[in-house]
Design a protein around this motif. Structure first.
Motif, short mmCIF file in Angstrom:
data_model
loop_
_atom_site.label_atom_id
_atom_site.label_comp_id
_atom_site.label_asym_id
_atom_site.label_seq_id
_atom_site.Cartn_x
_atom_site.Cartn_y
_atom_site.Cartn_z
N THR A 712 13.86 -49.82 -78.13
CA THR A 712 12.72 -49.93 -77.22
C THR A 712 13.12 -49.44 -75.84
OG1 THR A 712 11.88 -51.84 -78.43
CG2 THR A 712 11.06 -51.53 -76.19
N VAL A 713 12.24 -48.64 -75.23
CA VAL A 713 12.43 -48.23 -73.84
C VAL A 713 11.38 -48.93 -72.99
CG1 VAL A 713 12.46 -46.33 -72.20
CG2 VAL A 713 13.38 -45.99 -74.50
N VAL A 714 11.83 -49.59 -71.95
CA VAL A 714 10.94 -50.28 -71.01
C VAL A 714 10.74 -49.35 -69.81
CG1 VAL A 714 10.60 -52.34 -69.61
CG2 VAL A 714 11.90 -52.48 -71.75
N TYR A 715 9.47 -49.03 -69.55
CA TYR A 715 9.14 -48.17 -68.41
C TYR A 715 8.41 -49.02 -67.38
CZ TYR A 715 7.08 -44.49 -65.55
OH TYR A 715 6.72 -43.70 -64.49
N ILE A 716 8.85 -48.98 -66.11
CA ILE A 716 8.31 -49.89 -65.12
C ILE A 716 7.84 -49.18 -63.86
CG2 ILE A 716 9.60 -51.91 -65.89
CD1 ILE A 716 11.70 -51.34 -63.77
N TYR A 717 6.77 -49.69 -63.29
CA TYR A 717 6.25 -49.28 -61.97
C TYR A 717 5.07 -50.19 -61.64
CZ TYR A 717 5.18 -46.31 -57.98
OH TYR A 717 4.99 -45.83 -56.70
N TRP A 766 11.92 -61.30 -62.10
CA TRP A 766 11.10 -62.43 -62.53
C TRP A 766 10.00 -62.02 -63.50
CZ3 TRP A 766 10.62 -63.79 -56.69
CH2 TRP A 766 11.81 -64.37 -56.26
N CYS A 767 9.57 -60.77 -63.43
CA CYS A 767 8.45 -60.31 -64.28
C CYS A 767 8.91 -59.52 -65.50
CB CYS A 767 7.49 -59.46 -63.46
SG CYS A 767 6.66 -60.33 -62.12
N VAL A 768 9.93 -58.68 -65.36
CA VAL A 768 10.33 -57.79 -66.45
C VAL A 768 11.12 -58.53 -67.53
CG1 VAL A 768 11.66 -55.73 -67.05
CG2 VAL A 768 10.24 -55.73 -64.99
N VAL A 769 12.00 -59.39 -67.12
CA VAL A 769 12.82 -60.11 -68.11
C VAL A 769 11.94 -60.90 -69.09
CG1 VAL A 769 14.56 -61.88 -68.46
CG2 VAL A 769 14.89 -60.14 -66.69
N PRO A 770 10.96 -61.70 -68.62
CA PRO A 770 10.09 -62.39 -69.58
C PRO A 770 9.28 -61.43 -70.44
CG PRO A 770 9.92 -63.40 -67.41
CD PRO A 770 10.69 -62.13 -67.24
N ALA A 771 8.93 -60.27 -69.90
CA ALA A 771 8.20 -59.28 -70.71
C ALA A 771 9.07 -58.78 -71.86
CB ALA A 771 7.74 -58.12 -69.84
N VAL A 772 10.33 -58.49 -71.58
CA VAL A 772 11.26 -58.05 -72.63
C VAL A 772 11.43 -59.16 -73.66
CG1 VAL A 772 13.63 -57.38 -73.10
CG2 VAL A 772 12.45 -56.43 -71.11
N GLU A 773 11.55 -60.38 -73.20
CA GLU A 773 11.68 -61.50 -74.13
C GLU A 773 10.45 -61.64 -75.01
OE1 GLU A 773 12.40 -64.60 -71.35
OE2 GLU A 773 14.57 -64.26 -71.23
N ALA A 774 9.26 -61.35 -74.46
CA ALA A 774 8.02 -61.40 -75.24
C ALA A 774 8.01 -60.31 -76.30
CB ALA A 774 6.81 -61.27 -74.32
N ALA A 775 8.53 -59.11 -75.97
CA ALA A 775 8.58 -58.02 -76.94
C ALA A 775 9.56 -58.33 -78.06
CB ALA A 775 8.96 -56.71 -76.25
N ILE A 776 10.63 -59.04 -77.72
CA ILE A 776 11.59 -59.47 -78.75
C ILE A 776 10.96 -60.54 -79.63
CG2 ILE A 776 13.80 -60.60 -79.13
CD1 ILE A 776 14.75 -59.28 -76.50
N ALA A 777 10.29 -61.50 -78.99
CA ALA A 777 9.64 -62.58 -79.74
C ALA A 777 8.53 -62.06 -80.64
CB ALA A 777 9.08 -63.63 -78.77
N ALA A 778 7.92 -60.94 -80.29
CA ALA A 778 6.86 -60.35 -81.11
C ALA A 778 7.42 -59.71 -82.36
CB ALA A 778 6.07 -59.32 -80.30
N GLY A 779 8.75 -59.64 -82.48
CA GLY A 779 9.37 -59.08 -83.67
C GLY A 779 9.45 -57.57 -83.68
N VAL A 780 9.25 -56.93 -82.51
CA VAL A 780 9.24 -55.47 -82.44
C VAL A 780 10.52 -54.94 -81.80
CG1 VAL A 780 8.04 -53.45 -81.53
CG2 VAL A 780 6.71 -55.41 -82.37
N ALA A 781 10.85 -55.41 -80.62
CA ALA A 781 12.00 -54.87 -79.89
C ALA A 781 13.31 -55.40 -80.47
CB ALA A 781 11.90 -55.24 -78.41
N ASP A 782 14.25 -54.49 -80.68
CA ASP A 782 15.59 -54.86 -81.12
C ASP A 782 16.37 -55.34 -79.89
OD1 ASP A 782 18.26 -54.98 -81.87
OD2 ASP A 782 18.15 -53.18 -83.12
N PRO A 783 16.75 -56.58 -79.82
CA PRO A 783 17.39 -57.10 -78.60
C PRO A 783 18.70 -56.41 -78.26
CG PRO A 783 17.56 -58.69 -80.41
CD PRO A 783 16.62 -57.61 -80.87
N GLN A 784 19.31 -55.71 -79.22
CA GLN A 784 20.56 -55.01 -78.96
C GLN A 784 20.34 -53.55 -78.55
OE1 GLN A 784 23.27 -56.91 -78.98
NE2 GLN A 784 21.89 -58.57 -79.58
N ARG A 785 19.08 -53.09 -78.54
CA ARG A 785 18.81 -51.66 -78.31
C ARG A 785 17.60 -51.50 -77.40
NH1 ARG A 785 21.76 -48.84 -82.18
NH2 ARG A 785 22.60 -50.16 -83.82
#
Length: 972
Positions: A712-717, A766-785
Motif C-alpha cells: 500500500t502507498v499512502v499519499y498525503i496532502y 495524529w491523523c495519518v497513523v490512525p488512517a493507516v491502522e484503519a487500512a490494516i484493520a480493513a484487511g487490505v493493507a499489508d502492515p509490513q509493506r
C-alpha cells in the motif's frame, strides 16, 4: 422409494451440473482477468483526455478536443439528440485551453445556432519535432465545418477567430503578423490580415494590416484598427456586418490601441498615440464614438490631457488600460500613469530584472543600449519597504503597467480622478454610478509578514470623486449588487450591507439561526467567512452558504432569512454551488428554477438538485457514488454533465430536466477494458489521536481478493477523502498516479489531515497513523509493506512522519519538502518574491506568530531537528531552482541524513522549479519512484542507482542506457 431415489439422483446431477457451470464461469472470469494487462509506461502515451468542451445554446451539439497524453489529437462534434458524430485531426495541441461551457471563444467554437463548428488545427507532433530541430517557427490554422453536411474548409496561419453573434453570418479570423510593426523605436501591436468569411456565400474578404479587432456583443458590428509599418493609412474602422459599407472613424499617421465596445449601446472607444521622437515616447489621446448607426454619422469625442481643467497633475494617459464608455454614455473611464522621466522615456532607466528562469537571482540595472557599464549592480533591501525587493522584481511588469482610474464627464467637460496614490485600487460597480476603493498603505508591510490582507474600504461617487470611508482593516473583498446600489461585506462573523445612496451600513445576518463563520477552515485565521453564492437579480437579497445549506437573506424590506435548501445540516449534505448557465446574467433570477450541486460529507456521494421558485425544499435530480460536473444549455433545459469514479473516466452525458434517461455521448478511452484497474474504492472512517472523526479513500488493487493483504502507498496532502470518486488519467508525467499503482497490484490510501494551530507536523502524525491502522484493520493493507509519498506541503508531511513513526512505513518519497521551519519562515518564496512569513502565519503553516514567539513549536514540527529518528529509506526530490521551497531545505536535510548514516537519495533535476515541467524529467522521476516502491514494497531487485549511486562521469551513459531500455520496451 424408487421414485424418490430417482428424483434425488436427478437433483444431484443438476447440482453437479450447476457447480460445474459456476466453476467454468469462475474459471473464465479468472482467465479473462489473467488476460488483462498491467499499465506499463509503453501503454500510457495513448490515454486520452477531453479538453475545451463547448456546446450550443440549445444543447443540441457538443464539441471537444480528444487529446492523447502524447501525440496528435482530434476534434469531435457530436449531436446530443442522435448518434451523428464528426471527427477531424488537429495535430498536437500545445496546451489545454479552458473547460466546458457555452461556445464563446477558444480553440473549439460552436455557433450558437448549431450550424457551424470552428477549431484550431495545430502542427502535428512529427512536424513540431522537425521544426524544433531546424529552429523553424510553425503556425496554427483554423478549420470551419458545416455541421449539416460535414464539409470542411481550412485557413492557414490563423491566430484568432470567432463567430459574429449567436446566429452568425460571418466568421472573423486574424492571421499571424508577417513582421513586427511600429515606428520610430515604438513597438506597436502586431498587424496581420483579417479574414471575413461570409458563411452564406463562402466568400472571403481580406482586410490588411489589422492590429486589433473587436466584435460588438450582438455580433452585428465589427471594429478594427489598421497599423502599417510607416503608419501611413493607419486608423480605426467599423462595418455593419448586415451591409457592405465600411466607415472610417479616424485616420492619421499615428498608433491606435485598446479598441473596446461599450457594454451596452453602440459606442466605441480607442487610444490614438502620437510618437514623440524628441522624448522617445508616445503621447495618447482618447477617441470615443457613439450613435454609429445614425443617419447623420457617428458622434465623436476627443479627450486629451490638456483639454479641460481637472486632469491629474503630473500624469499622462496610459496605453495600459482600454478606455471604456459608461453604460449611459455620460462618461469614459480610462487610466493615467505618472509622466515618465527623461531617463525612462529614452529607454535608459535602470531596471531590476530576474535572470530568466532562476528564482532568487536578482539582476540589477538591466541596461538599455548605450548605457554606462560602470554602474554598480546594486539591489538595496530596506526594512521599511512594504514589499521585498524580490517581490518588486516579480511584480515589476505589473507595477510598470499600473494605471490610476479616471473618468471624463462629457457633459461637464471635466476629469474626475477616482484612484489616487492613497486609494490606488478602485473598481467601478455595475451601473457605473459608484465605485469601491481600497487603501492598503498602513497595512501592507505588516500584511506581507503575517498575511493579513487588510485594507480600508471606501465608497466613491463616480460623478464627483468624493469618497467615504466604510470600514477599516477589512480582510475580505466586498461583493457589489447587480444594480450597483449596494455592496456586501463580511466582518467579525457577520455579513453587512452598505448602501451607496444613503451612506449607511447594517448587519444582515445578525439573528439568523445559523453561523456564517467557516469552522471548516483550520488555518490560523480568526472567524473566516463561509461562501457567498450571489445576489438576487433584483438586489433585494443575497444567497449565502453556511457550509451546509443555502440561505436567502433579505437586504431591504421586511422578512427574515430563509433556509432554501432545508436539509443540509441535518442530513450532513453540503450544497456547494450553483449551476450558472447564462453568462449574461446580472444576479440570480429567483423567479426561475435554480440548480445546486450537492455533496454528502460522510458518504462522498454527489449530485444536483433543483429548487423551484417559491419553494423551500429541493428536488434531487442526480445522486450517486460518483463525482459530477453539471452544466446546462443557456436556452433549453438540456444538461450536459460528466460522471466520474475511480474506474470511470469523466465522459459526457446528456439529460433532460428530469435526468430520468441520460445518454452517454463520449467514450474517450475504450481501451481501458484491456487493462487491469482498481477493483473499486472504499471509504474508511477513523478517529484521529485528537478525537477528530475523519475519513480516508482506499483504492483497492486490481484483482483484489478479500482476505489477501496488499502493498500500500499512502499519499498525503491535507484533506483527500473527497477524492474517493476521482479518476486518475494514467500517464508517465504524474509521478504518483493511483491508476498505475492499483493496476500493478498496489492499494492506495488517501487520508484526511486536519490541523491544530502550532502543530502542523504533529497534526499529520495524529491523523495519518490512525488512517493507516484503519487500512490494516480493513484487511487490505499489508502492515509490513506500506509506503508514503507527498509533494510540497505533502512532502513536508512525509518528511516529518518519517521522523516520528518508526517503521510503520517501509519507505517514503518526499518531494520538495519543507524541512527546517525556522529558516523557512524568513526565507523568500521566489516564485512570487514575497516572504514565507504570511504562509506560516495565515496559510498552510498554521503557526500563531513567528519562531521567536513559538520557538518550541517550530522546532517540534521541523523534520530537520528530528532527523536522527528516521528509521526507513528516504527518496527525496528537490531542484535548485525551486521557487516555492528553497533548494537549501532539501540539500541540508539530505546532508544531515547522510551524516547520520541513513539510507537516503536526493534526486535533483537541473533547471527545474517546484514541480517538474519537462516531460523527460517527469518520466524519469516517475520511473525511479516506481522502482523504489517496487523494491521496498514488492521485493523487486533494488535498482543500482539506489544501492550504489551514479558517479558524475557515468551519469550520461547511465541515462542513455535507461532511455534505450525504455525504447526497447515500447517497441515490443
Amino acid at each position: 422409494m424408487k421414485v424418490f431415489a430417482g428424483r434425488r439422483a436427478l437433483l444431484l446431477l443438476a447440482l453437479l451440473a450447476w457447480r460445474g457451470a459456476v466453476a467454468q464461469q469462475s474459471s473464465e472470469r479468472e482467465g479473462a482477468r489473467a488476460a488483462l494487462k498491467e499499465l506499463d509506461p509503453q501503454d500510457l502515451a495513448g490515454w486520452k483526455t477531453i479538453r475545451s468542451a463547448v456546446f450550443t445554446l440549445d444543447g443540441s451539439w457538443i464539441a471537444y478536443q480528444l487529446v492523447p497524453n502524447e501525440g496528435d489529437g482530434e476534434v469531435v462534434a457530436r449531436a446530443t439528440t442522435s448518434t451523428r458524430e464528426l471527427r477531424f485531426p488537429i495535430g498536437e495541441p500545445s496546451a489545454s485551453a479552458g473547460g466546458a461551457g457555452p461556445a464563446q471563444s477558444g480553440p473549439v467554437q460552436l455557433s450558437g445556432d448549431g450550424r457551424w463548428l470552428a477549431f484550431t488545427v495545430y502542427p502535428s507532433a512529427a512536424e513540431a519535432r522537425r521544426a524544433r530541430g531546424q529552429r523553424r517557427q510553425l503556425f496554427n490554422s483554423v478549420a470551419l465545418v458545416d455541421l449539416a453536411t460535414g464539409e470542411k474548409r481550412e485557413f492557414e496561419r490563423v491566430s484568432r477567430f470567432m463567430f459574429a453573434g449567436e446566429k452568425p453570418a460571418w466568421l472573423i479570423m486574424q492571421r499571424y503578423a508577417d513582421a513586427p510593426s511600429g515606428t520610430q523605436g515604438q513597438q506597436g501591436p502586431q498587424s496581420g490580415d483579417l479574414l471575413l468569411l461570409d458563411l452564406r456565400s463562402g466568400a472571403v474578404t481580406t482586410l490588411g494590416n489589422v492590429s486589433e479587432f473587436a466584435l460588438h456583443s450582438e455580433g452585428a458590428w465589427l471594429a478594427w484598427t489598421v497599423q502599417t509599418r510607416d503608419l501611413v493609412g493607419s486608423g480605426v474602422y467599423v462595418r455593419d456586418l448586415r451591409g457592405d459599407a465600411i466607415k472610417v472613424l479616424d485616420s492619421d499617421s499615428q498608433l491606435y490601441r485598446r479598441l473596446a465596445w461599450s457594454d451596452s449601446g453602440l459606442a466605441l472607444s480607442v487610444l490614438r498615440g502620437r510618437p514623440d521622437s524628441a522624448r522617445s515616447d508616445t503621447v495618447y489621446v482618447i477617441l470615443g464614438f457613439r450613435n454609429l448607426s445614425a443617419a447623420g454619422g457617428p458622434v465623436s469625442v476627443r479627450i486629451a490631457a490638456n483639454d479641460s481643467l481637472g486632469f491629474p497633475r503630473g500624469m499622462r494617459i496610459s496605453p495600459e488600460r482600454a478606455p471604456r464608455w459608461a453604460g449611459d454614455e455620460s462618461a469614459i473611464f480610462f487610466g493615467v500613469a505618472p509622466v515618465r522621466s527623461e531617463l525612462e522615456a529614452r529607454g535608459q532607466r535602470p531596471d531590476v530584472r530576474p535572470a530568466a528562469g532562476v528564482p532568487g537571482a536578482m539582476q540589477a540595472t538591466g541596461r538599455a543600449a548605450g548605457s554606462e557599464d560602470s554602474l554598480p549592480t546594486l539591489v538595496l533591501w530596506h526594512s521599511k519597504e512594504p514589499r521585498l525587493q524580490s517581490q518588486q522584481q516579480v511584480e515589476e511588469a505589473r507595477d510598470r503597467s499600473f494605471t490610476f482610474l479616471v473618468a471624463y464627464r462629457l457633459r461637464e467637460r471635466r476629469f474626475v480622478q477616482l484612484a489616487t496614490p492613497e486609494v490606488k485600487d478602485v473598481t467601478v460597480v455595475p451601473g457605473d454610478r459608484y465605485a469601491i476603493g481600497f487603501d492598503r498603505r498602513q497595512y501592507e508591510l505588516r500584511d506581507n509578514i503575517d498575511g493579513g490582507q487588510r485594507r480600508d474600504v471606501y465608497a466613491i461617487d463616480a460623478r464627483t470623486g468624493e469618497r467615504r470611508l466604510v470600514v477599516r482593516e477589512q480582510r475580505y473583498p466586498p461583493t457589489p449588487s447587480p444594480d450597483g446600489s449596494k455592496f456586501l461585506y463580511y466582518r467579525d462573523g457577520e455579513y453587512w450591507i452598505y448602501d451607496f445612496v444613503t451612506g449607511s451600513a447594517r448587519p444582515i445576518t445578525r439573528g439568523v439561526p445559523t453561523s456564517f463563520v467557516n469552522t471548516e477552515d483550520d488555518h490560523n485565521v480568526e472567524k473566516p467567512p463561509t461562501p457567498v453564492i450571489g445576489w438576487s437579480a433584483d438586489a433585494g437579497s443575497v444567497l449565502l452558504s453556511d457550509n451546509w445549506d443555502i440561505w436567502k437573506v433579505p437586504v431591504v424590506g421586511e422578512g427574515g432569512a430563509v433556509n432554501i435548501t432545508g436539509n443540509g445540516r441535518s442530513e450532513r449534505l453540503r450544497y456547494r454551488g450553483r449551476v450558472v448557465y447564462d453568462p449574461r446574467e446580472r444576479g440570480i433570477d429567483l423567479s426561475k428554477p435554480q440548480y445546486f450541486t450537492v455533496y454528502g460529507e460522510r458518504t462522498k456521494k454527489e449530485g444536483i438538485v433543483r429548487l423551484l421558485p417559491g419553494r423551500q425544499a429541493v428536488e434531487r435530480l442526480l445522486w450517486d457514488d460518483a463525482r459530477y460536473v453539471v452544466r446546462r444549455a443557456r436556452d433549453a433545459e438540456v444538461f450536459l454533465y460528466t460522471r466520474e469514479t475511480v474506474s470511470e473516466f469523466p465522459d459526457y452525458w446528456v439529460a433532460d430536466r428530469s435526468f430520468a434517461r441520460p445518454r452517454r455521448l463520449t467514450e474517450a478511452n475504450p481501451q481501458q477494458k484491456e487493462y487491469k484497474w482498481s477493483s473499486g474504492a472504499r471509504l474508511l472512517d477513523y478517529v484521529s489521536s485528537k478525537g477528530d472523526s475523519l475519513q480516508a479513500a482506499l483504492y483497492l488493487p486490481a484483482d483484489y481478493q478479500p482476505g489477501r493483504r496488499y502493498p500500500t502507498v499512502v499519499y498525503i496532502y491535507e484533506k483527500l477523502s473527497q477524492n474517493l470518486h476521482a479518476y486518475s488519467v494514467p500517464n508517465e508525467t504524474r509521478a504518483f498516479n493511483p491508476s498505475v499503482y492499483t493496476s500493478r497490484g498496489y492499494a492506495v490510501l488517501q487520508p484526511d489531515i486536519v490541523y491544530k494551530v502550532n502543530d502542523p507536523g504533529m497534526s499529520a502524525v495524529w491523523c495519518v497513523v490512525p488512517a493507516v491502522e484503519a487500512a490494516i484493520a480493513a484487511g487490505v493493507a499489508d502492515p509490513q509493506r506500506i509506503g508514503l509519498h507527498g509533494h510540497s506541503w505533502g512532502g513536508y508531511q512525509t518528511a516529518f512522519l518519517a521522523t516520528q513513526t518508526g517503521k510503520l512505513f517501509r519507505a517514503a518519497v518526499a518531494g520538495a519538502a519543507l524541512t527546517d521551519m525556522v529558516s523557512m519562515y524568513s526565507s523568500v518564496y521566489w516564485n512570487t518574491g514575497g516572504a514565507n512569513q504570511p504562509i506560516f502565519e495565515s496559510s498552510q503553516g498554521r503557526f500563531s506568530g513567528d519562531f521567536l514567539e513559538n520557538f518550541d513549536a517550530y522546532i517540534r514540527n521541523s523534520p530537520a531537528f528530528h532527523a536522527d529518528k528516521v528509521q526507513i529509506p528516504l527518496l527525496l526530490l528537490h531542484n535548485e531552482r525551486d521557487g516555492a521551497v528553497d533548494f537549501n531545505q532539501g540539500i541540508t536535510f539530505f546532508n544531515t541524513l547522510r551524516a547520520l548514516g541513513k539510507d537516503v537519495v536526493l534526486l535533483q533535476y537541473v533547471g527545474e522549479n517546484h514541480g517538474l515541467a519537462q516531460p523527460r524529467n517527469q518520466k524519469d522521476y516517475t520511473a525511479r519512484m516506481r522502482e523504489f516502491f517496487d523494491h521496498f514494497l514488492k521485493d523487486a531487485p533494488a535498482p543500482e542507482w539506489w544501492t550504489k549511486g551514479v558517479p558524475r562521469l557515468e551519469m550520461e551513459s547511465h541515462l542513455r542506457a535507461r532511455q534505450k531500455q525504455q525504447e526497447k520496451k515500447v517497441s515490443m
